[in-house]
Scaffold this motif. Structure first.
Motif: not given
Length: 104
Positions: A11-20, A68-77, A84-87
């Motif tokens: 919450d309140g952070d754009d960083e996402l953490i990958y979990l396998d 998928t669009d909402e997940a993509t928006d999270l990844i873009r943020a 490091s990537v062209c959005l």
């Protein structure tokens, strides 16, 4: 049932953490102070709240799911935060593909 891999949205952070795996979630959360508004998104887009029950982390499925669009928006943020990537080049066909992009 949760579909791995997943991503942790703080919450309140754009960083996402990958979990396998659930073990990976436990490892990540043992070092975090998480809030009631943090949640896990699985590969199908289902959202889960993180709760501590009897000293153990549990994931409680919510009624909402991300598109998928909402997940993509999270990844873009997330990527914008890293600068490091062209959005405009970030595009995914599925939530699973979006989450998988965090693994690299």
């Amino acid at each position: 049932m949760i579909s791995w891999p997943c991503m942790l949205k703080l919450d309140g952070d754009d960083e996402l953490i990958y979990l396998d795996s659930l073990q990976n979630l436990n490892s990540e959360c043992s070092e975090l102070i998480f809030s009631d508004d943090d949640y896990v998104i699985d590969s199908l887009g289902h959202c889960y709240l993180i709760e501590v029950i009897s000293g153990k982390l549990e994931l409680t499925k919510e009624d909402r799911a991300l598109s998928t669009d909402e997940a993509t928006d999270l990844i873009r943020a997330h990527e914008f935060n890293k600068a490091s990537v062209c959005l405009t080049k970030i595009y995914f066909l599925t939530v699973s593909e979006a989450i998988g992009s965090l693994a690299s």
